[in-house]
Design an enzyme around this catalytic site. Structure first.
Site, short mmCIF file in Angstrom:
data_model
loop_
_atom_site.label_atom_id
_atom_site.label_comp_id
_atom_site.label_asym_id
_atom_site.label_seq_id
_atom_site.Cartn_x
_atom_site.Cartn_y
_atom_site.Cartn_z
N CYS A 144 -4.90 2.52 -0.53
CA CYS A 144 -3.61 2.05 -0.02
C CYS A 144 -2.44 2.70 -0.76
CB CYS A 144 -3.52 0.53 -0.13
SG CYS A 144 -2.27 -0.19 0.96
N ASP A 185 -6.23 -10.85 -1.96
CA ASP A 185 -5.47 -10.05 -2.91
C ASP A 185 -4.70 -10.97 -3.84
OD1 ASP A 185 -4.20 -7.99 -4.23
OD2 ASP A 185 -3.13 -7.21 -2.48
#
Length: 201
Positions: free
Chosen positions: A6, A127
């Site tokens: 990412c 997350d």
């Protein structure tokens, strides 16, 4: 084991992820992040990757999912990543897209479970609540409630991803800071290769 790299900001890093065998790359469209990519550069990057075997994910932190859907359509994205909303009805603007829905987990491993079931073609991402900080939550205290496929994110690096996978048993892992060079924006190709190799051990 699926792997998402990412915070990709340039073609060189994207190609490093592709060459190392990543399944997804994430392009961040939130202006208040250091890895933000503007539309012009994003379009160029997406076009360059059209013939490569990788999924490009548009990463959004905005609450207005109508705006997210419009931008994702303009960019011809198949995948979008957003924070999981309180209700499934709120996801209706994104029904044409495959989704990565982020569930925020506290440092102690606790979190507010979703009240709805995930569509089979989509994924959850657990997350740390401070996205992009390179910090992890307590994997040993984390007790997952939801069903369906999911990715683990937050504080992962080439040196700890095997341990995280062993404890959490995700379908995939998601990394940003953990494979950056000293700029904490641009990626380190060696770290990307190491991360993916360790994820597949």
């Amino acid at each position: 084991m699926l792997v998402k790299i990412c915070g990709i900001t340039n073609l060189e890093d994207a190609k490093a992820a592709v060459g190392a065998g990543a399944d997804f790359i994430g392009i961040i469209f939130h202006r208040d992040t250091k890895r933000y990519l503007d539309d012009e550069r994003a379009i160029s990057l997406i076009q360059e990757l059209q013939n490569h075997p990788i999924h490009v994910v548009g990463v959004f932190l905005e609450d207005d999912l109508m705006q997210v859907a419009k931008k994702a359509k303009d960019l011809e994205l198949e995948w979008v990543q957003v924070v999981a909303p309180a209700s499934k009805k709120e996801l209706e603007p994104l029904e044409k897209f495959r989704k990565l829905l982020v569930v925020e987990v506290n440092f102690d491993g606790s979190y507010e479970p979703l009240t709805y079931t995930l569509d089979k073609r989509d994924f959850l991402i657990y997350d740390c609540a401070t996205f992009g900080s390179g910090q992890s939550f307590d994997w040993n205290q984390f007790k997952r409630i939801e069903q369906g496929a999911f990715l683990l994110a937050g504080g992962l690096t080439p040196s700890n991803v095997q341990e995280a996978i062993k404890i959490i048993k995700p379908n995939g892992v998601d990394v940003a800071s953990g494979v950056c060079n000293s700029s904490n924006v641009k990626k380190d190709a060696t770290k990307i290769r190491e991360f993916i190799a360790q994820s597949h051990e």
